[in-house]
Design a protein around this motif. Structure first.
Motif, PDB file in Angstrom:
ATOM      1  N   PRO A 104       0.826  -1.223   0.000  1.00 11.17           N
ATOM      2  CA  PRO A 104       0.000   0.000   0.000  1.00 11.17           C
ATOM      3  C   PRO A 104       0.852   1.261   0.000  1.00 11.17           C
ATOM      4  CG  PRO A 104      -0.781  -1.586   1.633  1.00 11.17           C
ATOM      5  CD  PRO A 104       0.526  -2.099   1.142  1.00 11.17           C
ATOM      6  N   GLY A 105       0.373   2.263  -0.711  1.00  6.32           N
ATOM      7  CA  GLY A 105       1.087   3.536  -0.776  1.00  6.32           C
ATOM      8  C   GLY A 105       2.140   3.599  -1.861  1.00  6.32           C
ATOM      9  N   SER A 106       2.293   2.534  -2.644  1.00  4.97           N
ATOM     10  CA  SER A 106       3.286   2.548  -3.724  1.00  4.97           C
ATOM     11  C   SER A 106       2.820   3.465  -4.856  1.00  4.97           C
ATOM     12  CB  SER A 106       3.487   1.137  -4.290  1.00  4.97           C
ATOM     13  OG  SER A 106       4.062   0.283  -3.330  1.00  4.97           O
ATOM     14  N   PRO A 107       3.584   4.503  -5.183  1.00  3.08           N
ATOM     15  CA  PRO A 107       3.203   5.344  -6.331  1.00  3.08           C
ATOM     16  C   PRO A 107       3.412   4.575  -7.631  1.00  3.08           C
ATOM     17  CG  PRO A 107       5.320   6.045  -5.431  1.00  3.08           C
ATOM     18  CD  PRO A 107       4.799   4.984  -4.518  1.00  3.08           C
ATOM     19  N   GLN A 108       2.349   4.464  -8.425  1.00  2.00           N
ATOM     20  CA  GLN A 108       2.419   3.699  -9.663  1.00  2.00           C
ATOM     21  C   GLN A 108       1.882   4.532 -10.818  1.00  2.00           C
ATOM     22  OE1 GLN A 108       1.353  -0.621  -9.417  1.00  2.00           O
ATOM     23  NE2 GLN A 108       0.390  -0.006  -7.508  1.00  2.00           N
ATOM     24  N   ARG A 109       2.613   4.475 -11.921  1.00  2.00           N
ATOM     25  CA  ARG A 109       2.203   5.137 -13.157  1.00  2.00           C
ATOM     26  C   ARG A 109       2.024   4.061 -14.219  1.00  2.00           C
ATOM     27  NH1 ARG A 109       6.415   8.460 -16.866  1.00  2.00           N
ATOM     28  NH2 ARG A 109       5.008   9.227 -18.499  1.00  2.00           N
ATOM     29  N   VAL A 110       0.871   4.051 -14.860  1.00  2.00           N
ATOM     30  CA  VAL A 110       0.560   3.067 -15.889  1.00  2.00           C
ATOM     31  C   VAL A 110       0.391   3.786 -17.213  1.00  2.00           C
ATOM     32  CG1 VAL A 110      -0.990   1.212 -16.608  1.00  2.00           C
ATOM     33  CG2 VAL A 110      -0.655   1.677 -14.166  1.00  2.00           C
ATOM     34  N   VAL A 111       1.085   3.302 -18.247  1.00  2.00           N
ATOM     35  CA  VAL A 111       0.983   3.871 -19.585  1.00  2.00           C
ATOM     36  C   VAL A 111       0.348   2.822 -20.499  1.00  2.00           C
ATOM     37  CG1 VAL A 111       2.236   4.815 -21.555  1.00  2.00           C
ATOM     38  CG2 VAL A 111       3.016   5.316 -19.220  1.00  2.00           C
ATOM     39  N   GLU A 112      -0.811   3.148 -21.036  1.00  2.00           N
ATOM     40  CA  GLU A 112      -1.538   2.262 -21.950  1.00  2.00           C
ATOM     41  C   GLU A 112      -1.886   3.051 -23.205  1.00  2.00           C
ATOM     42  OE1 GLU A 112      -3.337  -0.223 -24.142  1.00  2.00           O
ATOM     43  OE2 GLU A 112      -2.676  -1.068 -22.213  1.00  2.00           O
ATOM     44  N   ARG A 113      -1.562   2.502 -24.360  1.00  2.00           N
ATOM     45  CA  ARG A 113      -1.757   3.249 -25.615  1.00  2.00           C
ATOM     46  C   ARG A 113      -3.183   3.209 -26.135  1.00  2.00           C
ATOM     47  NH1 ARG A 113      -2.262   0.283 -30.170  1.00  2.00           N
ATOM     48  NH2 ARG A 113      -1.673   2.065 -31.459  1.00  2.00           N
ATOM     49  N   ASP A 114      -3.985   2.236 -25.711  1.00  2.00           N
ATOM     50  CA  ASP A 114      -5.311   2.041 -26.289  1.00  2.00           C
ATOM     51  C   ASP A 114      -6.391   2.674 -25.412  1.00  2.00           C
ATOM     52  OD1 ASP A 114      -7.681   1.170 -27.394  1.00  2.00           O
ATOM     53  OD2 ASP A 114      -6.980  -0.879 -27.748  1.00  2.00           O
ATOM     54  N   PRO A 115      -6.972   3.788 -25.830  1.00  2.00           N
ATOM     55  CA  PRO A 115      -7.993   4.438 -25.001  1.00  2.00           C
ATOM     56  C   PRO A 115      -9.240   3.581 -24.814  1.00  2.00           C
ATOM     57  CG  PRO A 115      -7.875   5.471 -27.169  1.00  2.00           C
ATOM     58  CD  PRO A 115      -6.711   4.539 -27.080  1.00  2.00           C
ATOM     59  N   ALA A 116      -9.530   2.681 -25.762  1.00  2.00           N
ATOM     60  CA  ALA A 116     -10.697   1.811 -25.608  1.00  2.00           C
ATOM     61  C   ALA A 116     -10.501   0.845 -24.440  1.00  2.00           C
ATOM     62  CB  ALA A 116     -10.956   1.042 -26.899  1.00  2.00           C
ATOM     63  N   VAL A 117      -9.278   0.337 -24.261  1.00  2.00           N
ATOM     64  CA  VAL A 117      -8.976  -0.520 -23.121  1.00  2.00           C
ATOM     65  C   VAL A 117      -9.137   0.266 -21.826  1.00  2.00           C
ATOM     66  CG1 VAL A 117      -7.141  -1.773 -21.930  1.00  2.00           C
ATOM     67  CG2 VAL A 117      -7.446  -2.069 -24.389  1.00  2.00           C
TER      68      VAL A 117
END
Length: 285
Positions: A104-117
């Motif tokens: 808990p509290g882990s800063p996470q950044r997610v990069v996904e190219r598909d806006p539909a997903v």
């Protein structure tokens, strides 16, 4: 994922045994209820399994390769300690959910190219904790724009039509990953391959051109080149920085017992393979 605070989840009841298939015909996306595990959901793209999420238990990891990645994450820091993580490729956000539950509290950044997903997952699956930030972008563009030394872990699971795009499997891309990692940080990559594992061997050679320590984790049948499936590559810039002994033990204890290739065994595995550079991708010439 990005814009995850979507509208109401029409037609969706979390935990229901009779959840219908969610279908995005325009982009061939489906979110399918598991007929065996009532709280399980599988994200399909063009009929190919992309992610599996348990809507009530984010600690449940269904896919073997995801458990292999998780075992490496577990060894990256003491149990429960927060980690700063960049996920390149999001899908249904299985690992971000798991990591938020276990650290808990882990800063996470997610990069996904598909806006539909992004839209489908945000609408139909449980919301994410505020420390998980999702954005719609190309993985390499996002990585290039990232300041140096930001992350403890970079996790890559980037596929289009069951293929890893050329621009995210080159020496230059790996160098960008290394730049964004902290000195003791690690890079974890999901590789889908089939015998004789040419793609995996080339990717290992590519990572070895940038990182000081690299290993491969996977089902022992995969490592012997006997089946199609997933392998996980782990890399770090610090010589001897990978906890290979403990990773090997974790691989053996998995419900699908696995193995690990490192050092001399990895030399043999990768013999004859050469790193890939941007110059080898005709789209980047």
């Amino acid at each position: 994922m990005g814009h995850r605070r979507a509208g109401p989840r029409a037609g969706w009841t979390v935990g229901s045994a009779s959840v219908p298939v969610m279908n995005r015909a325009a982009d061939r996306l489906e979110l399918v209820a598991d007929p065996v595990r009532r709280t399980g959901r599988t994200l399909l793209s063009a009929g190919v399994e992309q992610s599996y999420v348990d809507v009530e238990d984010p600690r449940h990891l269904h896919f073997e390769y995801v458990r292999r990645i998780a075992s490496a994450v577990e060894l990256a820091a003491p149990a429960g300690a927060p980690l700063s993580v960049l996920h390149l490729g999001g899908g249904a956000l299985t690992l971000p959910r798991w990591l938020a539950a276990t650290r808990p509290g882990s800063p996470q950044r997610v990069v996904e190219r598909d806006p539909a997903v992004v839209e489908l997952v945000a609408r139909e699956l449980p919301p994410l904790p505020p420390e998980v930030r999702v954005e719609v972008a190309d993985a390499r563009d996002a990585l290039t724009a990232t300041p140096a030394g930001q992350y403890d872990l970079v996790i890559a699971d980037i596929y289009r039509a069951a293929r890893m795009p050329g621009h995210v499997r080159t020496v230059e891309f790996a160098a960008e990953v290394a730049r964004t990692l902290r000195p003791d940080g690690s890079y974890l990559v999901n590789v889908t391959d089939l015998p004789p594992l040419v793609g995996t061997r080339v990717q290992v050679a590519t990572l070895r051109a940038v990182f000081a320590d690299v290993c491969v984790l996977g089902d022992r049948r995969m490592l012997r080149g006997r089946r199609y499936g997933n392998l996980v590559l782990a890399a770090t810039s610090r010589p001897g920085g990978l906890p290979v002994g403990r990773l090997a033990v974790a691989a053996l204890r998995d419900p699908v017992p696995g193995g690990l290739l490192h050092a001399a065994a990895l030399d043999t595995f990768v013999a004859g393979a050469h790193p890939v550079t941007d110059a080898d991708d005709p789209r980047r010439r």
